[in-house]
Design a protein around this motif. Structure first.
Motif, PDB file in Angstrom:
ATOM      1  N   LEU A 178      42.760  38.483  46.109  1.00  0.00           N
ATOM      2  CA  LEU A 178      41.295  38.426  46.559  1.00  0.00           C
ATOM      3  C   LEU A 178      40.571  37.558  45.541  1.00  0.00           C
ATOM      4  O   LEU A 178      39.779  36.498  45.952  1.00  0.00           O
ATOM      5  N   PHE A 179      41.146  37.523  44.266  1.00  0.00           N
ATOM      6  CA  PHE A 179      40.715  36.453  43.082  1.00  0.00           C
ATOM      7  C   PHE A 179      40.896  35.035  43.618  1.00  0.00           C
ATOM      8  O   PHE A 179      40.321  34.125  43.664  1.00  0.00           O
ATOM      9  N   GLU A 180      42.139  35.081  43.950  1.00  0.00           N
ATOM     10  CA  GLU A 180      42.630  33.426  44.404  1.00  0.00           C
ATOM     11  C   GLU A 180      41.963  33.095  45.641  1.00  0.00           C
ATOM     12  O   GLU A 180      41.529  31.869  45.489  1.00  0.00           O
ATOM     13  N   THR A 198      31.952  40.052  42.977  1.00  0.00           N
ATOM     14  CA  THR A 198      31.932  40.546  43.934  1.00  0.00           C
ATOM     15  C   THR A 198      32.898  40.641  44.949  1.00  0.00           C
ATOM     16  O   THR A 198      33.172  41.413  45.808  1.00  0.00           O
ATOM     17  N   MET A 199      33.348  39.407  45.324  1.00  0.00           N
ATOM     18  CA  MET A 199      34.576  39.192  46.273  1.00  0.00           C
ATOM     19  C   MET A 199      35.784  39.735  46.019  1.00  0.00           C
ATOM     20  O   MET A 199      36.504  40.256  46.751  1.00  0.00           O
ATOM     21  N   VAL A 200      36.028  40.062  44.511  1.00  0.00           N
ATOM     22  CA  VAL A 200      37.304  40.909  44.024  1.00  0.00           C
ATOM     23  C   VAL A 200      37.321  42.267  44.427  1.00  0.00           C
ATOM     24  O   VAL A 200      38.361  43.161  44.590  1.00  0.00           O
ATOM     25  N   GLY A 201      36.158  42.758  44.854  1.00  0.00           N
ATOM     26  CA  GLY A 201      35.976  44.218  45.255  1.00  0.00           C
ATOM     27  C   GLY A 201      34.784  44.952  44.379  1.00  0.00           C
ATOM     28  O   GLY A 201      34.751  46.023  44.419  1.00  0.00           O
ATOM     29  N   GLY A 202      34.305  44.193  43.350  1.00  0.00           N
ATOM     30  CA  GLY A 202      33.332  44.840  42.658  1.00  0.00           C
ATOM     31  C   GLY A 202      33.593  45.687  41.448  1.00  0.00           C
ATOM     32  O   GLY A 202      33.026  46.287  40.707  1.00  0.00           O
ATOM     33  N   LYS A 203      34.803  45.778  41.518  1.00  0.00           N
ATOM     34  CA  LYS A 203      35.454  46.635  40.024  1.00  0.00           C
ATOM     35  C   LYS A 203      35.549  45.850  38.846  1.00  0.00           C
ATOM     36  O   LYS A 203      35.921  46.434  37.906  1.00  0.00           O
ATOM     37  N   LYS A 204      35.621  44.510  39.083  1.00  0.00           N
ATOM     38  CA  LYS A 204      35.716  43.596  37.873  1.00  0.00           C
ATOM     39  C   LYS A 204      34.396  42.979  37.410  1.00  0.00           C
ATOM     40  O   LYS A 204      33.616  42.569  38.355  1.00  0.00           O
ATOM     41  N   GLU A 214      32.842  38.987  33.326  1.00  0.00           N
ATOM     42  CA  GLU A 214      33.309  38.452  32.245  1.00  0.00           C
ATOM     43  C   GLU A 214      35.183  38.819  32.607  1.00  0.00           C
ATOM     44  O   GLU A 214      35.894  37.920  32.049  1.00  0.00           O
ATOM     45  N   ASP A 215      35.184  39.834  33.312  1.00  0.00           N
ATOM     46  CA  ASP A 215      36.724  40.046  33.675  1.00  0.00           C
ATOM     47  C   ASP A 215      37.253  39.101  34.372  1.00  0.00           C
ATOM     48  O   ASP A 215      38.380  38.464  34.069  1.00  0.00           O
ATOM     49  N   VAL A 216      36.344  38.529  35.253  1.00  0.00           N
ATOM     50  CA  VAL A 216      37.045  37.351  36.294  1.00  0.00           C
ATOM     51  C   VAL A 216      37.138  36.043  35.765  1.00  0.00           C
ATOM     52  O   VAL A 216      37.976  35.427  35.841  1.00  0.00           O
ATOM     53  N   GLN A 217      36.262  35.768  34.751  1.00  0.00           N
ATOM     54  CA  GLN A 217      36.293  34.507  33.811  1.00  0.00           C
ATOM     55  C   GLN A 217      37.410  34.631  32.984  1.00  0.00           C
ATOM     56  O   GLN A 217      38.103  33.780  32.932  1.00  0.00           O
ATOM     57  N   LYS A 218      37.839  35.844  32.243  1.00  0.00           N
ATOM     58  CA  LYS A 218      38.809  35.849  31.295  1.00  0.00           C
ATOM     59  C   LYS A 218      39.979  35.644  32.320  1.00  0.00           C
ATOM     60  O   LYS A 218      40.830  34.877  31.741  1.00  0.00           O
TER      61      LYS A 218
END
Length: 105
Positions: free
Chosen positions: A18-20, A39-45, A48-52
């Motif tokens: 989903l991230f990719e 949000t697109m990853v599923g809202g659990k991240k 800051e998590d996705v940027q890292k």
């Protein structure tokens, strides 16, 4: 796929996919890029998590492209054979040695 170890810094295989996909569709110039990706990853991240995770991805890519990254995994998984589209069977070194002895490989 839930059985795969979360070796990618606490991200499941599905979250990585989903991230990719999110990175492919969210404009780099979007001021809310990381919020949208999270949000697109599923809202659990978090943002800051996705940027890292993106920074880690870039570092991994640089390592691969430079030839510095070892492409083998620690404790590399045994070879697998796929015998239908839904199931894989892994075998041990001992199983492989038996196949070699039988000249079946």
């Amino acid at each position: 796929m839930d059985d795969l170890p979360k070796v990618l810094y606490g991200w499941s295989w599905e979250e990585n996919k989903l991230f990719e996909m999110a990175l492919a569709v969210v404009d780099e110039e979007d001021p809310d890029r990381w919020k949208v990706v999270a949000t697109m990853v599923g809202g659990k991240k978090s943002e800051e998590d996705v940027q890292k995770h993106y920074v880690i991805l870039l570092e991994d890519l640089q390592g691969i492209e430079s030839g510095k990254l070892d492409h083998t995994l620690a404790g590399e998984a045994p070879p697998c054979v796929q015998f239908d589209c839904t199931q894989s069977v892994c075998w041990t070194d001992e199983d492989h040695k038996m196949l070699v002895r039988l000249d079946i490989n």
